[in-house]
Design a protein around this motif. Sequence first.
Motif, PDB file in Angstrom:
ATOM      1  N   ASN A  98     -11.709 -13.168   4.141  1.00  0.00           N
ATOM      2  CA  ASN A  98     -12.743 -12.125   4.201  1.00  0.00           C
ATOM      3  C   ASN A  98     -12.144 -10.725   4.276  1.00  0.00           C
ATOM      4  OD1 ASN A  98     -14.943 -14.037   4.304  1.00  0.00           O
ATOM      5  ND2 ASN A  98     -14.201 -14.517   6.352  1.00  0.00           N
ATOM      6  N   TRP A  99     -10.946 -10.553   3.785  1.00  0.00           N
ATOM      7  CA  TRP A  99     -10.229  -9.285   3.853  1.00  0.00           C
ATOM      8  C   TRP A  99     -10.801  -8.278   2.873  1.00  0.00           C
ATOM      9  CZ3 TRP A  99      -7.447  -6.503   0.248  1.00  0.00           C
ATOM     10  CH2 TRP A  99      -6.609  -5.505   0.730  1.00  0.00           C
ATOM     11  N   GLN A 100     -10.743  -6.995   3.269  1.00  0.00           N
ATOM     12  CA  GLN A 100     -11.013  -5.925   2.309  1.00  0.00           C
ATOM     13  C   GLN A 100     -10.180  -4.722   2.695  1.00  0.00           C
ATOM     14  OE1 GLN A 100     -15.245  -5.133   2.335  1.00  0.00           O
ATOM     15  NE2 GLN A 100     -14.956  -3.236   3.423  1.00  0.00           N
ATOM     16  N   SER A 101      -9.756  -3.972   1.683  1.00  0.00           N
ATOM     17  CA  SER A 101      -8.960  -2.774   1.909  1.00  0.00           C
ATOM     18  C   SER A 101      -9.837  -1.683   2.510  1.00  0.00           C
ATOM     19  CB  SER A 101      -8.339  -2.300   0.593  1.00  0.00           C
ATOM     20  OG  SER A 101      -9.363  -1.879  -0.292  1.00  0.00           O
ATOM     21  N   THR A 102      -9.210  -0.626   2.928  1.00  0.00           N
ATOM     22  CA  THR A 102      -9.948   0.519   3.439  1.00  0.00           C
ATOM     23  C   THR A 102      -9.725   1.702   2.502  1.00  0.00           C
ATOM     24  OG1 THR A 102      -8.085   1.140   4.831  1.00  0.00           O
ATOM     25  CG2 THR A 102      -9.781  -0.209   5.844  1.00  0.00           C
ATOM     26  N   SER A 103     -10.740   2.498   2.357  1.00  0.00           N
ATOM     27  CA  SER A 103     -10.653   3.711   1.546  1.00  0.00           C
ATOM     28  C   SER A 103     -11.862   4.579   1.863  1.00  0.00           C
ATOM     29  CB  SER A 103     -10.645   3.370   0.050  1.00  0.00           C
ATOM     30  OG  SER A 103     -10.686   4.565  -0.714  1.00  0.00           O
ATOM     31  N   ARG A 104     -11.667   5.867   1.811  1.00  0.00           N
ATOM     32  CA  ARG A 104     -12.835   6.736   2.014  1.00  0.00           C
ATOM     33  C   ARG A 104     -13.699   6.774   0.761  1.00  0.00           C
ATOM     34  NH1 ARG A 104      -9.873  12.557   2.558  1.00  0.00           N
ATOM     35  NH2 ARG A 104      -7.949  11.668   1.794  1.00  0.00           N
ATOM     36  N   TYR A 105     -13.179   6.224  -0.339  1.00  0.00           N
ATOM     37  CA  TYR A 105     -13.920   6.167  -1.593  1.00  0.00           C
ATOM     38  C   TYR A 105     -14.346   4.719  -1.843  1.00  0.00           C
ATOM     39  CZ  TYR A 105     -11.488  10.587  -2.015  1.00  0.00           C
ATOM     40  OH  TYR A 105     -10.994  11.849  -1.771  1.00  0.00           O
ATOM     41  N   PRO A 106     -15.641   4.436  -1.748  1.00  0.00           N
ATOM     42  CA  PRO A 106     -16.112   3.047  -1.892  1.00  0.00           C
ATOM     43  C   PRO A 106     -15.665   2.367  -3.183  1.00  0.00           C
ATOM     44  CG  PRO A 106     -17.890   4.474  -1.144  1.00  0.00           C
ATOM     45  CD  PRO A 106     -16.724   5.367  -1.465  1.00  0.00           C
ATOM     46  N   GLU A 107     -15.504   3.116  -4.257  1.00  0.00           N
ATOM     47  CA  GLU A 107     -15.098   2.501  -5.527  1.00  0.00           C
ATOM     48  C   GLU A 107     -13.652   2.024  -5.502  1.00  0.00           C
ATOM     49  OE1 GLU A 107     -14.451   6.978  -5.964  1.00  0.00           O
ATOM     50  OE2 GLU A 107     -15.995   5.699  -5.109  1.00  0.00           O
ATOM     51  N   ASN A 108     -12.887   2.430  -4.500  1.00  0.00           N
ATOM     52  CA  ASN A 108     -11.485   2.013  -4.389  1.00  0.00           C
ATOM     53  C   ASN A 108     -11.287   0.816  -3.458  1.00  0.00           C
ATOM     54  OD1 ASN A 108     -10.730   4.061  -6.108  1.00  0.00           O
ATOM     55  ND2 ASN A 108     -10.198   5.471  -4.478  1.00  0.00           N
ATOM     56  N   ILE A 109     -12.343   0.344  -2.841  1.00  0.00           N
ATOM     57  CA  ILE A 109     -12.220  -0.780  -1.915  1.00  0.00           C
ATOM     58  C   ILE A 109     -12.007  -2.079  -2.702  1.00  0.00           C
ATOM     59  CG2 ILE A 109     -13.433  -2.187  -0.204  1.00  0.00           C
ATOM     60  CD1 ILE A 109     -14.682   0.391   0.839  1.00  0.00           C
ATOM     61  N   VAL A 110     -11.019  -2.830  -2.274  1.00  0.00           N
ATOM     62  CA  VAL A 110     -10.661  -4.107  -2.884  1.00  0.00           C
ATOM     63  C   VAL A 110     -11.028  -5.207  -1.886  1.00  0.00           C
ATOM     64  CG1 VAL A 110      -8.749  -5.494  -3.760  1.00  0.00           C
ATOM     65  CG2 VAL A 110      -8.763  -3.025  -4.131  1.00  0.00           C
ATOM     66  N   LYS A 111     -11.664  -6.275  -2.366  1.00  0.00           N
ATOM     67  CA  LYS A 111     -12.095  -7.365  -1.489  1.00  0.00           C
ATOM     68  C   LYS A 111     -11.468  -8.683  -1.916  1.00  0.00           C
ATOM     69  CE  LYS A 111     -16.582  -5.354  -0.446  1.00  0.00           C
ATOM     70  NZ  LYS A 111     -18.030  -5.553  -0.414  1.00  0.00           N
ATOM     71  N   SER A 112     -11.177  -9.503  -0.919  1.00  0.00           N
ATOM     72  CA  SER A 112     -10.671 -10.852  -1.172  1.00  0.00           C
ATOM     73  C   SER A 112     -11.738 -11.694  -1.853  1.00  0.00           C
ATOM     74  CB  SER A 112     -10.276 -11.506   0.155  1.00  0.00           C
ATOM     75  OG  SER A 112      -9.965 -12.859  -0.038  1.00  0.00           O
ATOM     76  N   LYS A 113     -11.276 -12.666  -2.635  1.00  0.00           N
ATOM     77  CA  LYS A 113     -12.191 -13.585  -3.327  1.00  0.00           C
ATOM     78  C   LYS A 113     -12.551 -14.783  -2.446  1.00  0.00           C
ATOM     79  CE  LYS A 113      -9.782 -14.463  -6.971  1.00  0.00           C
ATOM     80  NZ  LYS A 113      -9.260 -14.805  -8.293  1.00  0.00           N
ATOM     81  N   GLY A 114     -12.300 -14.692  -1.147  1.00  0.00           N
ATOM     82  CA  GLY A 114     -12.640 -15.798  -0.256  1.00  0.00           C
ATOM     83  C   GLY A 114     -11.545 -16.843  -0.148  1.00  0.00           C
ATOM     84  N   GLU A 115     -10.368 -16.502  -0.648  1.00  0.00           N
ATOM     85  CA  GLU A 115      -9.208 -17.396  -0.594  1.00  0.00           C
ATOM     86  C   GLU A 115      -7.983 -16.565  -0.251  1.00  0.00           C
ATOM     87  OE1 GLU A 115     -10.689 -20.294  -4.243  1.00  0.00           O
ATOM     88  OE2 GLU A 115      -9.083 -18.844  -4.600  1.00  0.00           O
ATOM     89  N   THR A 116      -6.899 -17.255   0.078  1.00  0.00           N
ATOM     90  CA  THR A 116      -5.653 -16.585   0.433  1.00  0.00           C
ATOM     91  C   THR A 116      -4.497 -17.261  -0.287  1.00  0.00           C
ATOM     92  OG1 THR A 116      -6.563 -16.045   2.611  1.00  0.00           O
ATOM     93  CG2 THR A 116      -4.174 -15.928   2.374  1.00  0.00           C
ATOM     94  N   ARG A 117      -3.568 -16.454  -0.780  1.00  0.00           N
ATOM     95  CA  ARG A 117      -2.343 -16.973  -1.392  1.00  0.00           C
ATOM     96  C   ARG A 117      -1.262 -17.015  -0.306  1.00  0.00           C
ATOM     97  NH1 ARG A 117      -5.034 -14.584  -5.421  1.00  0.00           N
ATOM     98  NH2 ARG A 117      -4.705 -15.180  -7.572  1.00  0.00           N
ATOM     99  N   VAL A 118      -0.542 -18.126  -0.229  1.00  0.00           N
ATOM    100  CA  VAL A 118       0.558 -18.224   0.725  1.00  0.00           C
ATOM    101  C   VAL A 118       1.793 -18.788   0.038  1.00  0.00           C
ATOM    102  CG1 VAL A 118      -0.878 -18.436   2.798  1.00  0.00           C
ATOM    103  CG2 VAL A 118      -0.182 -20.496   1.592  1.00  0.00           C
ATOM    104  N   TRP A 119       2.928 -18.320   0.493  1.00  0.00           N
ATOM    105  CA  TRP A 119       4.217 -18.812   0.052  1.00  0.00           C
ATOM    106  C   TRP A 119       4.894 -19.376   1.292  1.00  0.00           C
ATOM    107  CZ3 TRP A 119       1.648 -14.663  -1.707  1.00  0.00           C
ATOM    108  CH2 TRP A 119       1.553 -14.477  -3.087  1.00  0.00           C
ATOM    109  N   VAL A 120       5.196 -20.663   1.281  1.00  0.00           N
ATOM    110  CA  VAL A 120       5.763 -21.349   2.440  1.00  0.00           C
ATOM    111  C   VAL A 120       7.262 -21.523   2.197  1.00  0.00           C
ATOM    112  CG1 VAL A 120       5.679 -23.442   3.840  1.00  0.00           C
ATOM    113  CG2 VAL A 120       3.568 -22.539   2.828  1.00  0.00           C
ATOM    114  N   TYR A 121       8.071 -21.116   3.194  1.00  0.00           N
ATOM    115  CA  TYR A 121       9.528 -21.215   3.095  1.00  0.00           C
ATOM    116  C   TYR A 121       9.994 -22.491   3.782  1.00  0.00           C
ATOM    117  CZ  TYR A 121       9.089 -16.163   2.291  1.00  0.00           C
ATOM    118  OH  TYR A 121       8.737 -14.931   1.823  1.00  0.00           O
ATOM    119  N   ILE A 122      10.782 -23.275   3.065  1.00  0.00           N
ATOM    120  CA  ILE A 122      11.267 -24.551   3.581  1.00  0.00           C
ATOM    121  C   ILE A 122      12.788 -24.582   3.464  1.00  0.00           C
ATOM    122  CG2 ILE A 122      11.235 -27.053   3.237  1.00  0.00           C
ATOM    123  CD1 ILE A 122       8.351 -26.535   2.018  1.00  0.00           C
ATOM    124  N   ALA A 123      13.450 -24.948   4.565  1.00  0.00           N
ATOM    125  CA  ALA A 123      14.903 -25.139   4.575  1.00  0.00           C
ATOM    126  C   ALA A 123      15.183 -26.370   5.429  1.00  0.00           C
ATOM    127  CB  ALA A 123      15.608 -23.918   5.149  1.00  0.00           C
TER     128      ALA A 123
END
Length: 173
Positions: A98-123
């Motif tokens: 549910n993330w969204q960027s902040t901006s004083r200009y509403p047209e510049n706000i970017v919102k998450s698509k309801g999912e998250t990308r993760v990169w998992v490190y394994i050693a």
Amino acid sequence: MKKIVAFAVMIIALLLSGCSTKEITSENSVIGADYLKDKGYEIIAYEGNAENYILTKEKLMSMPYMIYWGLQREDPSKHLGKEVYVEKFIIKNHPFDNWQSTSRYPENIVKSKGETRVWVYIADKEVVGGISYPAIDEPMAGGYWSLDGKTLEEVHSINYSDWLEQWQNKFDY
């Protein structure tokens, strides 16, 4: 006619989306998937092995790896000289859903698509860290977070310049 076209578009979209995800069959993909499930995340897709590399001090002093590894709570020194496997997943039930960027200009706000990308490190067949990023359509410079969605300052409880000085003292030759 409209229903037939809409149905055809839906079928094509499903087929194409199925082609882009990979099966969770490799040892590292299973380790990463199990870890994410144990943390309470729902796996939407496995996008494959993003990269493999040997962790070195040189790597830790170069961008973007300095930031990637700086986002980990655990000291990366214990993994120096080891091969790191980076497995990429798309998940749900993450703070960035549910993330969204902040901006004083509403047209510049970017919102998450309801999912998250993760990169998992394994050693050594265990998860040693990872990073996360909100699933967004618009490109955005910078802005990586720890696997659980924390900033570098939140992970280490210090400001960036103090962290950088400590990091350089530890890993610079």
